[in-house]
Motif scaffolding. Structure first.
Motif, PDB file in Angstrom:
ATOM      1  N   GLY A 136       0.700  -1.204  -0.057  1.00  0.00           N
ATOM      2  CA  GLY A 136       0.030   0.142   0.075  1.00  0.00           C
ATOM      3  C   GLY A 136       0.770   1.184   0.016  1.00  0.00           C
ATOM      4  N   ALA A 137       2.191   1.352   0.191  1.00  0.00           N
ATOM      5  CA  ALA A 137       3.132   2.322   0.444  1.00  0.00           C
ATOM      6  C   ALA A 137       3.825   2.327  -0.858  1.00  0.00           C
ATOM      7  CB  ALA A 137       3.762   2.458   1.649  1.00  0.00           C
ATOM      8  N   ALA A 138       4.214   3.326  -1.237  1.00  0.00           N
ATOM      9  CA  ALA A 138       5.324   3.351  -2.079  1.00  0.00           C
ATOM     10  C   ALA A 138       6.765   3.000  -1.794  1.00  0.00           C
ATOM     11  CB  ALA A 138       5.729   4.961  -2.583  1.00  0.00           C
ATOM     12  N   PRO A 139       7.439   1.988  -2.736  1.00  0.00           N
ATOM     13  CA  PRO A 139       8.545   1.424  -2.370  1.00  0.00           C
ATOM     14  C   PRO A 139       9.764   2.571  -2.096  1.00  0.00           C
ATOM     15  CG  PRO A 139       7.766   0.630  -4.244  1.00  0.00           C
ATOM     16  CD  PRO A 139       6.862   1.909  -4.145  1.00  0.00           C
ATOM     17  N   ASP A 140      10.621   2.258  -1.332  1.00  0.00           N
ATOM     18  CA  ASP A 140      11.488   3.114  -0.507  1.00  0.00           C
ATOM     19  C   ASP A 140      12.829   2.582  -0.680  1.00  0.00           C
ATOM     20  OD1 ASP A 140      13.301   4.998   0.690  1.00  0.00           O
ATOM     21  OD2 ASP A 140      11.861   5.322   2.375  1.00  0.00           O
ATOM     22  N   PHE A 141      13.931   2.743  -1.534  1.00  0.00           N
ATOM     23  CA  PHE A 141      15.144   2.073  -1.605  1.00  0.00           C
ATOM     24  C   PHE A 141      16.217   3.072  -1.036  1.00  0.00           C
ATOM     25  CE2 PHE A 141      12.837  -0.791  -4.627  1.00  0.00           C
ATOM     26  CZ  PHE A 141      12.956  -1.923  -3.853  1.00  0.00           C
ATOM     27  N   SER A 142      15.949   4.033  -0.241  1.00  0.00           N
ATOM     28  CA  SER A 142      16.817   5.233  -0.209  1.00  0.00           C
ATOM     29  C   SER A 142      17.849   4.546   1.058  1.00  0.00           C
ATOM     30  CB  SER A 142      16.021   6.399   0.849  1.00  0.00           C
ATOM     31  OG  SER A 142      15.129   5.916   1.825  1.00  0.00           O
ATOM     32  N   GLY A 143      17.314   3.710   1.886  1.00  0.00           N
ATOM     33  CA  GLY A 143      18.522   2.865   2.707  1.00  0.00           C
ATOM     34  C   GLY A 143      19.551   2.300   1.993  1.00  0.00           C
ATOM     35  N   LEU A 144      19.363   1.882   0.643  1.00  0.00           N
ATOM     36  CA  LEU A 144      20.195   0.851  -0.164  1.00  0.00           C
ATOM     37  C   LEU A 144      21.349   1.517  -0.514  1.00  0.00           C
ATOM     38  CD1 LEU A 144      20.144  -2.120  -1.439  1.00  0.00           C
ATOM     39  CD2 LEU A 144      19.576  -0.567  -3.700  1.00  0.00           C
ATOM     40  N   ARG A 145      22.570   1.191   0.026  1.00  0.00           N
ATOM     41  CA  ARG A 145      23.862   1.796  -0.364  1.00  0.00           C
ATOM     42  C   ARG A 145      24.281   1.371  -1.789  1.00  0.00           C
ATOM     43  NH1 ARG A 145      27.404   1.615   4.889  1.00  0.00           N
ATOM     44  NH2 ARG A 145      25.989   0.877   6.501  1.00  0.00           N
ATOM     45  N   LEU A 146      24.210   2.657  -2.515  1.00  0.00           N
ATOM     46  CA  LEU A 146      24.831   2.506  -3.993  1.00  0.00           C
ATOM     47  C   LEU A 146      26.167   3.048  -4.351  1.00  0.00           C
ATOM     48  CD1 LEU A 146      21.236   2.707  -5.677  1.00  0.00           C
ATOM     49  CD2 LEU A 146      22.351   0.784  -5.168  1.00  0.00           C
ATOM     50  N   SER A 147      26.694   2.699  -5.298  1.00  0.00           N
ATOM     51  CA  SER A 147      27.934   3.277  -5.994  1.00  0.00           C
ATOM     52  C   SER A 147      27.623   3.464  -7.256  1.00  0.00           C
ATOM     53  CB  SER A 147      29.191   2.637  -5.622  1.00  0.00           C
ATOM     54  OG  SER A 147      29.239   2.377  -4.340  1.00  0.00           O
ATOM     55  N   ALA A 148      28.276   4.296  -8.024  1.00  0.00           N
ATOM     56  CA  ALA A 148      28.140   4.498  -9.429  1.00  0.00           C
ATOM     57  C   ALA A 148      28.953   3.629 -10.191  1.00  0.00           C
ATOM     58  CB  ALA A 148      28.412   5.964 -10.177  1.00  0.00           C
ATOM     59  N   ALA A 149      28.411   3.029 -11.413  1.00  0.00           N
ATOM     60  CA  ALA A 149      29.359   2.190 -12.239  1.00  0.00           C
ATOM     61  C   ALA A 149      30.814   2.484 -12.397  1.00  0.00           C
ATOM     62  CB  ALA A 149      28.707   1.912 -13.471  1.00  0.00           C
ATOM     63  N   GLY A 150      31.809   1.794 -12.186  1.00  0.00           N
ATOM     64  CA  GLY A 150      33.215   2.065 -12.133  1.00  0.00           C
ATOM     65  C   GLY A 150      33.886   2.930 -10.971  1.00  0.00           C
ATOM     66  N   GLU A 151      32.845   3.125  -9.795  1.00  0.00           N
ATOM     67  CA  GLU A 151      33.208   4.106  -8.898  1.00  0.00           C
ATOM     68  C   GLU A 151      34.159   3.461  -7.939  1.00  0.00           C
ATOM     69  OE1 GLU A 151      29.956   6.076  -6.805  1.00  0.00           O
ATOM     70  OE2 GLU A 151      31.322   6.433  -5.102  1.00  0.00           O
ATOM     71  N   VAL A 152      34.024   2.115  -7.619  1.00  0.00           N
ATOM     72  CA  VAL A 152      34.753   1.518  -6.680  1.00  0.00           C
ATOM     73  C   VAL A 152      35.950   0.990  -7.351  1.00  0.00           C
ATOM     74  CG1 VAL A 152      34.827  -0.511  -5.064  1.00  0.00           C
ATOM     75  CG2 VAL A 152      32.531   0.711  -5.330  1.00  0.00           C
ATOM     76  N   GLY A 153      37.075   1.173  -6.541  1.00  0.00           N
ATOM     77  CA  GLY A 153      38.297   0.826  -7.186  1.00  0.00           C
ATOM     78  C   GLY A 153      38.624  -0.667  -6.968  1.00  0.00           C
ATOM     79  N   ARG A 154      39.344  -1.188  -7.778  1.00  0.00           N
ATOM     80  CA  ARG A 154      39.946  -2.423  -7.951  1.00  0.00           C
ATOM     81  C   ARG A 154      41.204  -2.781  -7.027  1.00  0.00           C
ATOM     82  NH1 ARG A 154      42.399  -6.794 -10.595  1.00  0.00           N
ATOM     83  NH2 ARG A 154      41.195  -8.507 -11.121  1.00  0.00           N
ATOM     84  N   SER A 155      41.328  -3.619  -6.131  1.00  0.00           N
ATOM     85  CA  SER A 155      42.610  -3.876  -5.625  1.00  0.00           C
ATOM     86  C   SER A 155      43.192  -5.272  -6.058  1.00  0.00           C
ATOM     87  CB  SER A 155      42.261  -4.163  -3.958  1.00  0.00           C
ATOM     88  OG  SER A 155      41.810  -2.741  -3.481  1.00  0.00           O
ATOM     89  N   ASP A 156      44.345  -5.295  -5.958  1.00  0.00           N
ATOM     90  CA  ASP A 156      45.220  -6.366  -6.223  1.00  0.00           C
ATOM     91  C   ASP A 156      44.657  -7.903  -5.514  1.00  0.00           C
ATOM     92  OD1 ASP A 156      47.906  -7.404  -7.741  1.00  0.00           O
ATOM     93  OD2 ASP A 156      47.567  -8.670  -5.706  1.00  0.00           O
ATOM     94  N   PRO A 157      44.310  -8.779  -6.062  1.00  0.00           N
ATOM     95  CA  PRO A 157      43.591  -9.948  -5.164  1.00  0.00           C
ATOM     96  C   PRO A 157      44.487 -10.473  -4.179  1.00  0.00           C
ATOM     97  CG  PRO A 157      43.564 -10.319  -7.617  1.00  0.00           C
ATOM     98  CD  PRO A 157      44.435  -9.201  -7.399  1.00  0.00           C
TER      99      PRO A 157
END
Lengths: 340, 407
Positions: free
Chosen positions: B17-38
């Motif tokens: 009955g309420a509108a969905p709310d995903f404001s609590g979901l932590r998102l990053s932009a595509a490509g934003e998170v760096g890649r570390s060596d394994p």
């Protein structure tokens, strides 16, 4: 043939299997460098290396869960649960996973693991170091349950358990580790040395799962027992002066029903003994089977002598323990008709 | 006087009955998170557990350091596996509604995770799945007919009608027997990986669990053992937001991402966009590289959304807003990979239509074959098999019982 106590015999079984089969490995709490709190794995890590015998985190569900994965991979893990009282966190892994894996995957996967664990009381261990949980496992389709009563059988049965392709729960009567215990709390305990069943071959042999042993022939009554209670039952029969045939079941699943029925049909009487609480104990299953298969040979009601339906006490251990006096009373009642 | 205490009972942001709310979901932009060596230690990888590794942006472009090197054929194979998985799900869901079987579970919206993971690992690696990784079997080319026979519990069911529909087991496809008891497969995956390592093998294991079941003790036992023995295992959490009607907060996901649980065990952890085929591929490759180099386990949280009901016995309209799936911010995995292939000039609308038609025909053909054997209740394995496989060989008791049953 050397005389061994049960700890040495179990150690010898593991030694033989580690040497024979590279797929066998042992892990559990304190089993590595230290050799186990009861010393059953003493010296195995230094002899075979750390990847064959190593310490595990205090996590019984983790222990059995990882062992199932190892078994599915193709190894034959032997896991030690330090006390049977600690096995409950692993119950789901044993009941829902190890026991069911072959069936639910139609034979694609199996879990050929052996879970060794010391059980039973008579050591002033209190509630958390004395329990006999065998009937929680005999009820489970897909699990085998083995309980030796002497060094010779302990080694042969443990080898058979490890070589078995299905999961086996191997319950070690810790009160018997260092000597046969007749259940007299005030008498000095004797060592295994000198006992005929302490004679244990050094090399490989197995005692097949599913074969009971008639440890004493007799005509008046059949006594069904396993683990520590085999020795207590023998002492009780002697104490009561009754010509009892004492059967050591050795494996509860698979059960050697033939040896039981042959004996009961001969004696016409049956007393069942176990240390675990009475209600829904394995004795209930045995009594039902004897009734179904020997009813017309019975001359007296079947009697069970078991632990009371209480938690295992500390101070009142000997009030709980089904000692020779209680068993003797049941034997007399069944043979002489008293109290029937 | 101290103030009275109060108990926090987690509750999702929105109910029906309420509108969905995903404001609590932590998102990053595509490509934003760096890649570390394994090779990097878990303690230096905190950002990877709290950010969100994403490659595909909203325009279908691959961005950033996590872009995997996948050729056109691998990308198309991934898309085909996802499309086929969805077509299979649709048909079997309908089959349940038509009374042809008792139960089914779809993975709609989560197809990228299992399909990409299957294709990123070697066929000989071993998966310990949950009930929502049918994409593993489909991407590995397992027989759809055998899957359907299992779902119909018919005479050709490879599991002899012993398991609830969809609780597959396929040893030859590196797919461990599914348990309905949640979480048990995680320590088993670790044990399999430990066995591989101590046998000098090169194969690795991959364990799967849902967000809700991370609360099980077995999940934590698995992380402990994996960490202690540095087992060559990938431990995947599929966070699809809902454990039947319980939102992630009930499993402990309210204050910290599920991935972050790995850090406490010293296990490198990645939080990954699970609807991004490329990100799933890259994360799986990164974890596999660690495992194969004896660097030990990796925990991956795939953030996705269970667009389907929990099962055919579930009605999600009773506990979550009806349009939540449509408004899920990470989109649909099939449409996102399709957009990427369009954009890269590797696929046309006609190609995609052909792909869908082909998947439908494959599923139809398999359905005809399986239904020719029989649907649930119309065909079943021999009663004698009831007593087989309890043990390798039946004991005397089982032989007696089989005779008593007259089979």
């Amino acid at each position: 043939m050397p005389a061994m106590n049960m700890i040495q015999a179990l150690n010898s079984a593991l030694d033989v299997m580690l040497a024979r089969d590279p797929k066998v490995l042992i892990f559990g709490q304190d089993v590595g460098y230290f050799g186990g709190v009861f010393r059953v794995t003493d010296g195995l890590q230094s002899k075979y290396g750390r990847t064959r015998c190593f310490d595990a985190p205090i996590s019984e569900n983790g222990l059995v869960g990882t062992a199932i994965g190892m078994g599915a991979y193709g190894l034959r893990p032997v896991v030690e649960i330090q006390f049977a009282d600690y096995i409950y966190p692993a119950y789901d892994q044993l009941v829902s996973e190890a026991a069911k894996l072959r069936y639910r995957s139609a034979g694609q996967f199996s879990a050929p693991l052996t879970v060794r664990t010391p059980y039973g009381g008579g050591i002033f261990g209190g509630q958390t170091h004395s329990q006999s949980p065998e009937s929680l496992f005999t009820h489970i389709a897909g699990l085998k349950t083995v309980i030796p009563s002497n060094p010779h059988d302990a080694k042969g049965l443990l080898i058979a358990a490890i070589e078995d392709d299905d999961p086996v729960l191997f319950l070690e009567p810790k009160r018997l580790y260092n000597g046969p215990f007749e259940g007299w709390r005030d008498r000095p305990s004797s060592p295994w040395a000198g006992h005929p069943m302490a004679e244990t071959p050094m090399g490989h042999y197995s005692v097949p799962l599913g074969e009971a042993a008639v440890v004493q022939g007799g005509a008046a009554v059949t006594v069904l027992a396993y683990g520590t209670m085999v020795h207590v039952a023998l002492a009780a029969a002697h104490h009561a002066g009754i010509d009892a045939e004492v059967i050591d079941l050795r494996t509860l699943v698979p059960l050697d029903l033939e040896t039981i029925t042959l004996s009961v049909k001969k004696t016409g009487r049956c007393v069942i003994v176990h240390e675990a609480p009475l209600t829904s104990g394995y004795g209930a299953e045995l009594a039902a089977l004897v009734q179904e298969h020997c009813f017309y040979h019975l001359e007296a009601p079947i009697r069970r002598v078991a632990g009371w339906d209480t938690p295992y006490p500390h101070a009142l251990e000997w009030d709980y323990f089904p000692g020779p006096e209680r068993i003797a009373e049941a034997l007399r009642a069944v043979v002489e008709g008293e109290g029937v | 006087m101290a103030a009275p205490l109060s108990l926090h009972i987690p509750e999702p942001a929105r109910r029906p009955g309420a509108a969905p709310d995903f404001s609590g979901l932590r998102l990053s932009a595509a490509g934003e998170v760096g890649r570390s060596d394994p090779q990097t230690a878990a303690s230096d990888l905190r950002d990877l557990a709290f950010g969100l590794i994403r490659v595909l942006d909203d325009d279908g472009q691959a961005q950033g350091p996590w872009r995997p090197e996948l050729g056109a054929s691998a990308l198309k194979a991934g898309l085909a596996a996802m499309v086929l998985t969805r077509a299979f799900d649709e048909r079997m869901f309908r089959a349940q509604r038509q009374g042809k079987t008792s139960f089914y579970m779809k993975c709609t919206g989560e197809e990228a995770i299992a399909c990409a993971a299957a294709l990123a690992l070697d066929p000989a690696d071993m998966h310990f799945p949950t009930y929502r990784q049918q994409g593993l079997l489909i991407a590995r080319g397992y027989s759809l007919v055998d899957m359907m026979n299992q779902i119909y519990s018919n005479a050709a069911d490879p599991l002899l009608g012993r398991q609830l529909p969809i609780m597959y087991s396929a040893r030859e496809a590196g797919f461990f027997s599914i348990s309905g008891n949640l979480g048990t497969q995680m320590p088993q995956a670790v044990g399999w990986a430990m066995a591989s390592a101590c046998s000098g093998d090169t194969r690795i294991a991959c364990g799967w669990i849902g967000d809700g079941a991370t609360a099980e003790g077995d999940f934590h036992a698995a992380l402990t053992f994996a960490s202690v023995y540095r087992a060559p295992v990938i431990l995947n959490i599929v966070n699809n937001q809902w454990a039947i009607s319980s939102f992630t907060g009930v499993a402990g996901g309210e204050t910290t991402p599920f991935a972050a649980k790995g850090l406490g065990y010293g296990i490198p952890a990645l939080r990954v966009d699970g609807n991004d085929f490329l990100a799933v591929t890259a994360a799986t490759q990164w974890a596999a590289e660690r495992a194969r180099a004896n660097l030990g386990p990796t925990l991956i949280e795939f953030v996705t959304y269970r667009a389907a009901p929990h099962s055919t016995s579930d009605d999600p309209a009773r506990y979550r807003p009806a349009d939540e799936a449509a408004l899920w911010p990470l989109g649909d995995p099939i449409l996102r990979l399709k957009a990427h292939l369009f954009r890269s000039g590797l696929l046309t609308e006609q190609d995609f239509a052909d792909l869908e038609a082909e998947a439908l025909e494959q599923v139809r053909a398999a359905g005809r074959q399986a239904e020719a054997v029989g649907v649930l209740g119309k065909s079943r394995p021999s009663a004698r098999t009831l007593f087989e496989d309890v043990f390798k060989a039946p004991d005397a008791r089982l032989v007696r019982q089989r005779r008593e049953h007259g089979v």
